[in-house]
Design a protein around this motif. Structure first.
Motif, PDB file in Angstrom:
ATOM      1  N   LEU A  72      86.037 109.953  29.753  1.00 58.04           N
ATOM      2  CA  LEU A  72      85.065 111.170  30.228  1.00 58.04           C
ATOM      3  C   LEU A  72      83.967 110.672  30.323  1.00 58.04           C
ATOM      4  O   LEU A  72      83.716 110.421  29.089  1.00 58.04           O
ATOM      5  N   TRP A  95      82.515 115.338  32.428  1.00 59.40           N
ATOM      6  CA  TRP A  95      83.647 116.290  31.442  1.00 59.40           C
ATOM      7  C   TRP A  95      82.890 116.934  31.423  1.00 59.40           C
ATOM      8  O   TRP A  95      83.048 119.073  31.770  1.00 59.40           O
ATOM      9  N   ARG A 115      81.179 122.211  28.843  1.00 62.49           N
ATOM     10  CA  ARG A 115      81.839 121.796  28.156  1.00 62.49           C
ATOM     11  C   ARG A 115      80.303 121.017  27.247  1.00 62.49           C
ATOM     12  O   ARG A 115      79.954 120.612  28.670  1.00 62.49           O
ATOM     13  N   LEU A 277      84.954 110.269  24.895  1.00 62.22           N
ATOM     14  CA  LEU A 277      83.597 110.804  25.817  1.00 62.22           C
ATOM     15  C   LEU A 277      82.671 109.732  25.244  1.00 62.22           C
ATOM     16  O   LEU A 277      82.251 109.575  24.633  1.00 62.22           O
TER      17      LEU A 277
END
Length: 427
Positions: A72, A95, A115, A277
């Motif tokens: 992501l 994300w 986020r 991430l």
């Protein structure tokens, strides 16, 4: 609105470098209706511009890359600090966003981020108090920051007690490191994870790292580097999971600058119970030299066919020739106040010849910058130089430290018409 020099949120006006001094302030959304063009006389120089097509391509390409690699995107917002670019990245499927401190996070939340990572250590009481306030103000906010020492954990526990906080603990990632912040050894990292199990203010969410300071730009050393990182990360994850030290699911595993993301992705790729991430940020506008060289190595590793566009340079600073005091030298009206210089000099990209944009001759090169001047040189026996008053567009090497020199940038189409704009919030 009056034609004054007072800044107004959401507006562009003559208080900004690069905006026409004689024009009245306008809403950002109206700039594309003005009919301004880089070939016209409306816009002063120096002027920072972003190429619309390259920008859109880079955002879409990186999103597709992340999806194909099972990670992501949490792009680093410090690259641009632009709410308009944050929105484009989120709308494309990012994300969330990464930031370097709580101040940047606050600006990101105002732009719609929900986020976020703070890829840095939080240590003082004011930052801790602001994080708690931001979480209260934005229900559902998903957030974690980096920790790397028992001293940091002790400070935050003391601040928590003074604040009298009586609410859910904040999520953190243990940062592994080698040459900047980050725990150096496996044992202390595991000890931190154990301490977090009973910490009053913090709970462990995962692991983060940054490999960028070790990148060689040569595939074999870089592959070996990431194999070492993978072994280190997996060893810590194995012990953490074996001891049941993760209390929040899914686990976050984050890495990645902008120079080696093809080799970082497999290290953090999502597995059951984990989110990978990727924090690369410079991809959004790429560059004309520093990251361009790394991208060539990545293209070779990924087997990108020659001529197939991967990331494209989108950022330029347009200048004019002030003086040609001797053969082979032109002084341009942009310098260290306008262009990055920490990862190499900017590259001549375009010039206006006969009112039309043409590629800069191969022999032109910038050899130095002063505060407000760039030194453009060439061999006068092999190439012609620009004339006084002629426009020359420079492509930065390393975009981050060009963005922070501009409060706004024009977005231009392939015909050099101004179609939109972005703003930045570095101060």
């Amino acid at each position: 609105m009056n034609n004054d020099d007072t800044p107004h949120p959401g507006w562009l006006g003559p208080w900004l470098k690069g905006f026409p001094a004689s024009q009245s302030p306008i809403p950002i959304a109206d700039i594309g209706r003005r009919g301004w063009t880089l070939q016209g006389a409306e816009l002063p120089t120096p002027l920072a511009v972003v190429r619309q097509r390259a920008l859109a391509h880079n955002i879409a390409w990186m999103q597709e890359f992340a999806a194909a690699r099972g990670v992501l995107l949490a792009p680093h917002g410090k690259t641009t600090m632009s709410p308009e670019l944050f929105r484009r990245q989120l709308d494309a499927g990012a994300w969330g966003l990464t930031f370097a401190n709580v101040h940047q996070l606050r600006l990101g939340l105002a732009a719609g981020v929900r986020r976020a990572l703070i890829a840095n250590q939080v240590i003082n009481a004011a930052e801790l108090a602001e994080l708690l306030e931001l979480r209260r103000r934005h229900p559902g906010l998903e957030l974690a920051f980096f920790v790397d020492s028992q001293a940091q954990l002790d400070l935050l526990a003391a601040h928590w007690a003074v604040l009298g906080a009586n609410e859910a603990r904040l999520d953190v990632l243990i940062e592994l490191g080698t040459s900047r912040c980050g725990v150096r050894e496996h044992g202390p990292a595991l000890a931190l994870a154990r301490s977090l199990k009973t910490h009053p203010a913090l709970q462990l969410r995962g692991i983060g790292f940054y490999e960028g300071l070790q990148v060689a730009g040569d595939s074999e050393p870089d592959r070996m580097l990431m194999q070492q990182w993978q072994a280190r990360v997996e060893a810590l994850l194995t012990d953490i999971e074996t001891e049941g030290l993760i209390e929040v699911q899914p686990l976050w595993l984050s890495g990645g600058g902008s120079a080696l993301f093809d080799l970082v992705a497999p290290v953090i790729a999502g597995r059951p119970g984990r989110l990978g991430l990727l924090r690369s940020g410079c991809y959004v506008c790429h560059d004309h030299a520093h990251y361009g060289r790394y991208m060539q190595a990545m293209d070779a590793r990924m087997g990108t066919p020659l001529g197939t566009p991967s990331l494209q340079p989108a950022l330029e600073v347009w200048t004019q020739v002030l003086s040609c005091p001797e053969p082979g030298l032109a002084l341009l009206n942009a310098g260290r106040r306008d262009l990055s210089f920490d990862q190499g000099w900017p590259v001549p990209v375009w010039h206006l010849s006969g009112g039309k944009r043409a590629k800069a001759p191969a022999g032109w090169q910038v050899t130095g910058l002063n505060d407000q001047h760039a030194y453009l040189r060439w061999d006068p026996t092999e190439a012609d130089g620009p004339a006084v008053g002629e426009c020359v567009a420079l492509g930065p090497s390393h975009p981050c430290t060009t963005f922070d020199k501009w409060a706004w940038m024009a977005i231009v189409d392939e015909d050099d018409h101004v179609v939109d704009a972005i703003t930045t919030q570095f101060s």
